[in-house]
Design a protein around this motif. Structure first.
Motif, PDB file in Angstrom:
ATOM      1  N   VAL A 110       0.839  -1.204   0.000  1.00 23.21           N
ATOM      2  CA  VAL A 110       0.000   0.000   0.000  1.00 23.21           C
ATOM      3  C   VAL A 110       0.872   1.251   0.000  1.00 23.21           C
ATOM      4  CG1 VAL A 110      -1.668   1.344   1.350  1.00 23.21           C
ATOM      5  CG2 VAL A 110      -2.029  -1.101   0.972  1.00 23.21           C
ATOM      6  N   LEU A 111       1.941   1.262   0.775  1.00 21.98           N
ATOM      7  CA  LEU A 111       2.827   2.421   0.792  1.00 21.98           C
ATOM      8  C   LEU A 111       3.428   2.674  -0.586  1.00 21.98           C
ATOM      9  CD1 LEU A 111       4.654   1.937   4.199  1.00 21.98           C
ATOM     10  CD2 LEU A 111       2.822   3.565   3.674  1.00 21.98           C
ATOM     11  N   GLU A 112       3.824   1.609  -1.278  1.00 25.77           N
ATOM     12  CA  GLU A 112       4.357   1.766  -2.639  1.00 25.77           C
ATOM     13  C   GLU A 112       3.286   2.333  -3.565  1.00 25.77           C
ATOM     14  OE1 GLU A 112       5.852  -2.100  -3.719  1.00 25.77           O
ATOM     15  OE2 GLU A 112       7.608  -1.891  -2.413  1.00 25.77           O
ATOM     16  N   TYR A 113       2.081   1.832  -3.456  1.00 28.99           N
ATOM     17  CA  TYR A 113       0.963   2.329  -4.263  1.00 28.99           C
ATOM     18  C   TYR A 113       0.754   3.821  -4.003  1.00 28.99           C
ATOM     19  CZ  TYR A 113      -3.798   2.746  -6.094  1.00 28.99           C
ATOM     20  OH  TYR A 113      -4.912   3.142  -6.798  1.00 28.99           O
ATOM     21  N   ASP A 125     -10.225  -7.159  -1.943  1.00 24.56           N
ATOM     22  CA  ASP A 125      -9.630  -7.096  -3.279  1.00 24.56           C
ATOM     23  C   ASP A 125      -8.796  -5.827  -3.429  1.00 24.56           C
ATOM     24  OD1 ASP A 125     -11.829  -5.428  -3.173  1.00 24.56           O
ATOM     25  OD2 ASP A 125     -12.369  -5.750  -5.273  1.00 24.56           O
ATOM     26  N   SER A 126      -7.639  -5.823  -2.821  1.00 22.20           N
ATOM     27  CA  SER A 126      -6.736  -4.677  -2.860  1.00 22.20           C
ATOM     28  C   SER A 126      -5.302  -5.197  -2.948  1.00 22.20           C
ATOM     29  CB  SER A 126      -6.922  -3.816  -1.609  1.00 22.20           C
ATOM     30  OG  SER A 126      -6.518  -4.514  -0.466  1.00 22.20           O
ATOM     31  N   VAL A 127      -4.344  -4.280  -3.083  1.00 20.29           N
ATOM     32  CA  VAL A 127      -2.958  -4.736  -3.154  1.00 20.29           C
ATOM     33  C   VAL A 127      -2.520  -5.389  -1.843  1.00 20.29           C
ATOM     34  CG1 VAL A 127      -2.280  -3.137  -4.978  1.00 20.29           C
ATOM     35  CG2 VAL A 127      -1.949  -2.479  -2.599  1.00 20.29           C
ATOM     36  N   HIS A 128      -3.080  -4.939  -0.739  1.00 25.43           N
ATOM     37  CA  HIS A 128      -2.864  -5.566   0.570  1.00 25.43           C
ATOM     38  C   HIS A 128      -3.774  -4.845   1.558  1.00 25.43           C
ATOM     39  CE1 HIS A 128       0.240  -7.477   3.523  1.00 25.43           C
ATOM     40  NE2 HIS A 128      -1.000  -7.614   3.954  1.00 25.43           N
TER      41      HIS A 128
END
Length: 156
Positions: A83-86, A121-124
């Motif tokens: 999430v931080l990268e996103y 349903d998310s990246v994390h």
């Protein structure tokens, strides 16, 4: 004394404030910065006094106001690495804003924040259990279609 304020909740935006002792956190920033600041003002909290922002996941109803909020108030942001990268790659956090991966129990504002995975349903997607100085525990788990054993364990 522990205080828990669900400022906004639902598909139009999510944001929760938790404080205990001298520390406080914001969980998600899914409405405009102005709406968050106004809601915090209603409970007599100035954003500069918040110790960090916990982000459950990257969906817009959880991060809509994060970019402007962190520009005005460059508070530390805590979430999963993904999430931080996103958030960083899509400029949802100001470059001056410190980012911290939270993968194990971490102290934020005098409270112990324990992350746990949630099914979404998310990246994390994370939930958080917050243990306060006065012995209370608050569980935050959003957008659950069902409760997994991991969620149940994280909340107990």
């Amino acid at each position: 004394m522990t205080k828990f304020y669900p400022l906004f909740s639902g598909s139009s935006g999510n944001c929760t404030f938790v404080s205990s002792g001298g520390g406080s956190v914001l969980i998600d920033a899914g409405v405009s910065c102005r709406a968050i600041v106004d809601a915090l003002g209603q409970i007599n909290v100035h954003p500069k006094n918040i110790n960090g922002i916990l982000i459950t996941h990257e969906h817009i109803d959880h991060i809509k106001g994060l970019s402007v909020f962190t520009k005005r108030f460059p508070l530390p942001v805590y979430s999963s690495r993904e999430v931080l990268e996103y958030l960083q790659n899509r400029k949802y956090v100001h470059p001056d804003c410190p980012l911290y991966e939270i993968a194990s129990p971490t102290e934020v504002g005098g409270m112990l924040v324990t992350p746990f995975d949630t099914p979404h349903d998310s990246v994390h997607s994370l939930g958080f259990r917050i243990d306060t100085e006065d012995g209370r525990s608050i569980g935050i788990a959003t957008d659950l279609g069902y409760i997994t054993d991991q969620v149940r364990a994280g909340l107990t």
